[in-house]
Design an enzyme around this catalytic site. Sequence first.
Site, short mmCIF file in Angstrom:
data_model
loop_
_atom_site.label_atom_id
_atom_site.label_comp_id
_atom_site.label_asym_id
_atom_site.label_seq_id
_atom_site.Cartn_x
_atom_site.Cartn_y
_atom_site.Cartn_z
N GLU A 104 -29.33 7.51 -10.24
CA GLU A 104 -29.50 8.95 -10.01
C GLU A 104 -29.90 9.22 -8.57
OE1 GLU A 104 -30.98 11.55 -13.52
OE2 GLU A 104 -32.21 9.74 -13.55
N THR A 138 -34.75 12.27 -26.90
CA THR A 138 -35.97 13.01 -26.63
C THR A 138 -37.13 12.05 -26.40
OG1 THR A 138 -37.36 14.86 -27.40
CG2 THR A 138 -36.69 13.25 -29.07
#
Length: 355
Positions: A220, A97
């Site tokens: 990505e 996170t």
Amino acid sequence: MEWIQSLPKIELHAHLNGSIRDSTLLELARVLGEKGVIVFADVEHVIQKNDRSLVEVFKLFDLIHKLTTDHKTVTRITREVVEDFALENVVYLELRTTPKRSDSIGMSKRSYMEAVIQGLRSVSEVDIDFVTASDSQKLHNAGDGIGRKKIYVRLLLSIDRRETTESAMETVKLALEMRDVGVVGIDLSGNPLVGEWSTFLPALQYAKDNDLHITLHCGEVPNPKEIQAMLDFKPHRIGHACFFKDEDWTKLKSFRIPVEICLTSNIVTKSISSIDIHHFADLYNAKHPLILCTDDFGVFSTSLSNEYALAVRSLGLSKSETFALARAAIDATFAEDEVKQQLRFIFDSASPEHV
């Protein structure tokens, strides 16, 4: 494939805010709608859909960003995410996170992380261990409950690619200060089209020099120069690796860097057009270290059991091959040796059932 549900599993690439229950999202969104912050009707159908388009996925991420801006909500979703993973027999979870700052509500990066820790403390449906084994004061709630599921949880603090070098360094220093409550590493994530590798390198190098583990979202998008620079940094793991060229694969394999594989995520985001051409197969056949992961199980409407089922169908894996794949993830965890030993015991105790 019920046997996959009961298989012990390890999750190493799970974003907290992308793993929220649909029912919780619906409840929180309704409250925001009543407050006039959002138009509830605009998001209700997106939350209730299982097969979301890429546009709807990004719409959901925007909503989640608005929902997770108070400590109480952060604590609640942390508790629920851990319990949901444990209930599908995930025995070890690394939850990542990004520590958030919101001056308007008095939220600092530290208070955000304290809310996450409070969520871990409040887990009651299962036994949880989230403190490093070297710490003499165990803070977990493991009550020796016979028949209760147990999950080991460790935390990764994410550096968002929108951050400055100073902000990234602040996150690393916070991670170092919170090692005694299960923080084991640093993740680099966020919009891959934003930011430069050179911005984050000083903080990541500082983390590495201070024995924090590093995992990077890598490849990505097509960015050959950055991919090579990331691999040269020799992180402890990378995630995705969707746009690698031959020279990238060669370097990755020579360095033996484990890859976090997120099948559903890659297909939904159109990073990979079909599971039939996913690099998972090549890496698996090359016996390269890899780990099946969910990425954002709430947003992508998946589960770790579902990711294993996809892999089994795609490669025609047997039960024993699937078990070996799940067990091999132990070596890629950022856990301390004592926990790795416990995980091997858990898997070996289960092996007669699955082999």
